[in-house]
Design an enzyme around this catalytic site. Structure first.
Site, PDB file in Angstrom:
ATOM      1  N   PRO A 177       0.828  -1.219   0.000  1.00  0.00           N
ATOM      2  CA  PRO A 177       0.000   0.000   0.000  1.00  0.00           C
ATOM      3  C   PRO A 177       0.858   1.263   0.000  1.00  0.00           C
ATOM      4  O   PRO A 177       0.368   2.349  -0.283  1.00  0.00           O
ATOM      5  CB  PRO A 177      -0.795  -0.104   1.302  1.00  0.00           C
ATOM      6  CG  PRO A 177      -0.662  -1.506   1.770  1.00  0.00           C
ATOM      7  CD  PRO A 177       0.627  -2.019   1.213  1.00  0.00           C
TER       8      PRO A 177
ATOM      9  N   GLU B 177       1.139  -8.178   8.648  1.00  0.00           N
ATOM     10  CA  GLU B 177       1.377  -6.750   8.846  1.00  0.00           C
ATOM     11  C   GLU B 177       2.446  -6.214   7.891  1.00  0.00           C
ATOM     12  O   GLU B 177       2.650  -5.024   7.825  1.00  0.00           O
ATOM     13  CB  GLU B 177       1.779  -6.476  10.296  1.00  0.00           C
ATOM     14  CG  GLU B 177       0.621  -6.056  11.177  1.00  0.00           C
ATOM     15  CD  GLU B 177      -0.508  -7.067  11.209  1.00  0.00           C
ATOM     16  OE1 GLU B 177      -0.228  -8.262  11.410  1.00  0.00           O
ATOM     17  OE2 GLU B 177      -1.660  -6.662  11.024  1.00  0.00           O
TER      18      GLU B 177
ATOM     19  N   ARG C  55      -3.792  -8.056 -21.131  1.00  0.00           N
ATOM     20  CA  ARG C  55      -4.880  -7.704 -22.046  1.00  0.00           C
ATOM     21  C   ARG C  55      -4.468  -6.653 -23.074  1.00  0.00           C
ATOM     22  O   ARG C  55      -5.193  -6.396 -24.026  1.00  0.00           O
ATOM     23  CB  ARG C  55      -6.151  -7.302 -21.292  1.00  0.00           C
ATOM     24  CG  ARG C  55      -6.046  -6.043 -20.495  1.00  0.00           C
ATOM     25  CD  ARG C  55      -7.298  -5.824 -19.671  1.00  0.00           C
ATOM     26  NE  ARG C  55      -8.477  -5.607 -20.506  1.00  0.00           N
ATOM     27  CZ  ARG C  55      -8.697  -4.518 -21.238  1.00  0.00           C
ATOM     28  NH1 ARG C  55      -7.798  -3.565 -21.249  1.00  0.00           N
ATOM     29  NH2 ARG C  55      -9.791  -4.381 -21.936  1.00  0.00           N
TER      30      ARG C  55
ATOM     31  N   ASP D  14     -10.933   0.176 -27.385  1.00  0.00           N
ATOM     32  CA  ASP D  14     -10.340   0.735 -26.176  1.00  0.00           C
ATOM     33  C   ASP D  14      -9.553   1.992 -26.530  1.00  0.00           C
ATOM     34  O   ASP D  14      -9.616   2.972 -25.815  1.00  0.00           O
ATOM     35  CB  ASP D  14      -9.400  -0.285 -25.507  1.00  0.00           C
ATOM     36  CG  ASP D  14     -10.169  -1.237 -24.597  1.00  0.00           C
ATOM     37  OD1 ASP D  14     -11.404  -1.120 -24.540  1.00  0.00           O
ATOM     38  OD2 ASP D  14      -9.531  -2.087 -23.960  1.00  0.00           O
TER      39      ASP D  14
HETATM   40  C1  4G0 Z   1       0.892  -4.207   4.329  1.00  0.00           C
HETATM   41  C2  4G0 Z   1      -0.750  -4.156  -1.614  1.00  0.00           C
HETATM   42  C3  4G0 Z   1       0.088  -5.097   3.593  1.00  0.00           C
HETATM   43  C4  4G0 Z   1       2.235  -4.071   4.021  1.00  0.00           C
HETATM   44  C5  4G0 Z   1      -0.569  -5.126  -0.633  1.00  0.00           C
HETATM   45  C6  4G0 Z   1       1.966  -5.678   2.252  1.00  0.00           C
HETATM   46  C7  4G0 Z   1      -2.798  -3.540  -0.568  1.00  0.00           C
HETATM   47  C8  4G0 Z   1      -1.876  -3.352  -1.585  1.00  0.00           C
HETATM   48  C9  4G0 Z   1       0.636  -5.824   2.578  1.00  0.00           C
HETATM   49  C10 4G0 Z   1       2.780  -4.792   2.969  1.00  0.00           C
HETATM   50  C11 4G0 Z   1      -1.518  -5.242   0.363  1.00  0.00           C
HETATM   51  C12 4G0 Z   1      -2.112  -2.301  -2.629  1.00  0.00           C
HETATM   52  C13 4G0 Z   1       4.928  -3.605   3.240  1.00  0.00           C
HETATM   53  C14 4G0 Z   1       4.745  -5.529   1.720  1.00  0.00           C
HETATM   54  C15 4G0 Z   1      -0.214  -6.758   1.789  1.00  0.00           C
HETATM   55  N1  4G0 Z   1      -2.610  -4.460   0.360  1.00  0.00           N
HETATM   56  N2  4G0 Z   1      -2.912  -1.273  -2.332  1.00  0.00           N
HETATM   57  N3  4G0 Z   1      -1.424  -6.126   1.399  1.00  0.00           N
HETATM   58  N4  4G0 Z   1       4.134  -4.635   2.653  1.00  0.00           N
HETATM   59  O1  4G0 Z   1      -1.576  -2.392  -3.715  1.00  0.00           O
END
Ligand code: 4G0
Length: 255
Positions: free
Chosen positions: A88, A116, A153, A168
């Site tokens: 994220p 986490e 795609r 597209d």
């Molecule tokens: C928190 C990507 C969660 C930290 C991965 C990974 C959303 C996305 C996660 C990590 C995710 C997105 C630091 C690897 C796994 N959630 N928005 N969850 N790290 O692309």
């Protein structure tokens, strides 16, 4: 195009890539997906991939060693690849990024974290961090699949009809126009007459106008650097909307 996915849930990736666009592209040999499991790169007999966080607190953190060992093993073939961590906190993934990845043609190693997060030291062994949007998921598997799907795609031959890709690009940068199929009338709701007219020129203009209408209402931020033909249709649309607003106001006054 070659993808590699590093995940403790290989079945999730395997299951999804069998179907649809990705499955077709793989069968046609237009793309390749290899899956690796950090658990296979643990050295302890319990195949442990996570542990308690230093400093305390709830949850678990994925350990660096299984990821490091897997990345080192994968890189052992000597091929070039871009190592991407799904997180994220990453740079936002967009259609433009998908197009750039396809254009570069570089293999992508997609690293999926869970819980986490992964031990921060993973940052020393990746090229970049990518996020598919501002929300948190329980793992990087869905983002990895989103990235693979959106790139595949774009490869000519992966969409059932080549035409779809052409369409597209006809609407590129705008929201879509409305689609209809049989029946002509459902619950009193009719298909717009123009679509039944057989007048392809008129239909193309109607679709462009409706695409612009959707974009103007929901995503006006996308309406910049318009081509002159698109600008002409947008002006026509705006004047129609204006006329309608004035007519409605007029009617409400005379009531
Ligand atoms: C928190 C990507 C969660 C930290 C991965 C990974 C959303 C996305 C996660 C990590 C995710 C997105 C630091 C690897 C796994 N959630 N928005 N969850 N790290 O692309």
């Amino acid at each position: 195009m070659k993808f590699e996915v590093l995940t403790i849930f290989p079945e999730v990736i395997e299951c999804y890539i069998k179907h649809g666009i990705i499955g077709k592209a793989l069968k046609k040999g237009l793309a390749e997906v290899s899956i690796y499991n950090p658990r296979d790169f643990t050295l302890d007999k319990h195949k442990k991939v996570d542990d308690y966080p230093y400093g305390g607190g709830a949850g678990m953190v994925m350990q660096i060693e299984p990821f490091y060992n897997a990345i080192k093993y994968i890189k052992g073939d000597g091929n070039l690849r871009r190592v991407i961590l799904l997180s994220p906190q990453g740079k936002r993934f967009t259609q433009k990024v998908a197009e750039e990845f396809l254009e570069k043609g570089e293999a992508l190693l997609l690293i999926c974290g869970r819980y986490e997060g992964i031990d921060e030291r993973i940052k020393s062994f990746i090229d970049e961090e990518i996020s598919i949007g501002d929300y948190v998921l329980s793992g990087g598997e869905l983002p990895a699949l989103v990235i693979i799907d959106s790139i595949l795609r774009l490869i000519p031959g992966t969409l059932g009809a080549e035409l779809s890709a052409k369409e597209d690009s006809f609407m590129k940068g705008f929201l879509d126009y409305p689609h209809y199929t049989r029946p002509e009338e459902f619950e009193g709701i009719r298909v717009p007459e123009v679509l039944l007219s057989g007048d392809h020129k008129k239909i193309a203009i109607w679709r462009k106008k409706e695409a612009l209408r959707n974009t103007l209402i929901r995503r006006p931020d996308l309406l910049k650097n318009l081509a002159s033909e698109d600008m002409r249709v947008l002006k026509e649309l705006c004047s129609e909307i204006n006329t309608k607003i004035l007519e409605d106001a007029d009617e409400s006054i005379n009531h």
